[in-house]
Design a protein around this motif. Structure first.
Motif, short mmCIF file in Angstrom:
data_model
loop_
_atom_site.label_atom_id
_atom_site.label_comp_id
_atom_site.label_asym_id
_atom_site.label_seq_id
_atom_site.Cartn_x
_atom_site.Cartn_y
_atom_site.Cartn_z
N ALA A 72 93.46 36.07 50.74
CA ALA A 72 92.64 36.21 49.54
C ALA A 72 92.47 34.86 48.86
N TYR B 173 88.83 38.89 49.14
CA TYR B 173 89.96 39.50 49.83
C TYR B 173 89.56 39.77 51.27
N GLY B 174 90.55 40.00 52.11
CA GLY B 174 90.24 40.22 53.53
C GLY B 174 89.49 39.05 54.13
N HIS C 243 95.84 32.73 49.24
CA HIS C 243 97.07 33.54 49.13
C HIS C 243 97.16 34.44 50.35
N GLY D 110 93.37 47.27 56.44
CA GLY D 110 92.37 46.21 56.47
C GLY D 110 92.28 45.35 55.23
N ARG D 111 93.11 45.62 54.24
CA ARG D 111 93.02 44.80 53.04
C ARG D 111 94.31 44.82 52.23
N TYR E 112 95.91 42.52 48.85
CA TYR E 112 95.66 41.45 47.87
C TYR E 112 96.19 41.90 46.52
#
Lengths: 109, 121
Positions: free
Chosen positions: A35, A50-51, A90, B104-105, B107
């Motif tokens: 991220a 993100y991702g 990050h 898949g994510r 954060y």
């Protein structure tokens, strides 16, 4: 521990120019786990990407992220005055520690 | 609206203790993992600690392991950080941050405004 190294440390550009910020990991990072955040003086960090490549809610489309493995990039296509800030990458993988890069300061030239 | 509000910071002598709190609102607190992240004056971000949604899984950075304790009260929508044996190098703004961990994510999506901890004699 995954070490994230950002470059350059400081980037001096003018409004309207394109900014390219780099984040290199000491070992492979899953794209899902990478991220980018923006931080302005006196404020908390704000999620941008993100991702590795998905923009967070409300983030303008001039911000884009790319990369995989150990090399990731944040690109700001045309700088607006409000974009001058510090940017952090990050990694929030499945195992701690969840490390940050040391930051890139984007300053007005 | 998601809100995270930290409190409890202040001036403490080396070797002293402090307890930080983070009050959450605007979302189902018990469904999310939470983290503490700190930022020393003029420096970058440093992840400090993680706690899962139920509180059953906890992690610490090596720099605080054995001195700091993270906890949460899901009934009160609150996150805590008990800091003992404080050192000069613990001086920082401490942020609580909500963690997202979905397929898949992963954060930190929301951050509080931070609370300043100053360790000094």
């Amino acid at each position: 521990e995954i070490v994230l190294t950002q470059s350059p440390g400081t980037l001096s550009l003018s409004p309207g120019e394109r900014a390219t910020l780099s984040c290199r990991a000491s070992q492979s990072v899953g794209s899902s786990y990478l991220a980018w955040y923006q931080q302005k003086p006196g404020q908390a960090p704000r999620l941008l990407i993100y991702g590795a490549s998905s923009r967070a809610t409300g983030i303008p489309d001039r911000f884009s992220g790319s990369g995989s493995g150990t090399d990731f990039t944040l690109t700001i296509s045309r700088l607006e005055p409000e974009d001058f800030a510090v940017y952090y990458c990050h990694q929030y993988g499945t195992s701690p520690p969840y490390t940050f890069g040391q930051g890139t300061k984007l300053e007005i030239k | 609206e998601v809100q995270l509000v930290e409190s409890g910071g202040g001036l403490v002598q080396p070797g002293g203790s402090l307890r930080l709190s983070c009050a959450a609102s605007g979302f189902t607190f018990s469904s999310y993992s939470m983290n503490w992240v700190r930022q020393a004056p003029g420096k970058g971000l440093e992840w400090v600690s993680y706690i899962s949604s139920s509180g059953s899984t906890i992690y610490y950075a090596d720099s605080v392991k054995g001195r700091f304790t993270i906890s949460r009260d899901n009934a009160e929508n609150s996150l805590f950080l008990q800091m003992n044996s404080l050192r000069d190098e613990d001086t920082a703004v401490y942020y609580c941050a909500r963690g997202i961990a979905a397929p898949g994510r992963r954060y930190f999506d929301y951050w509080g405004q931070g609370t300043l901890v100053t360790v000094s004699s």
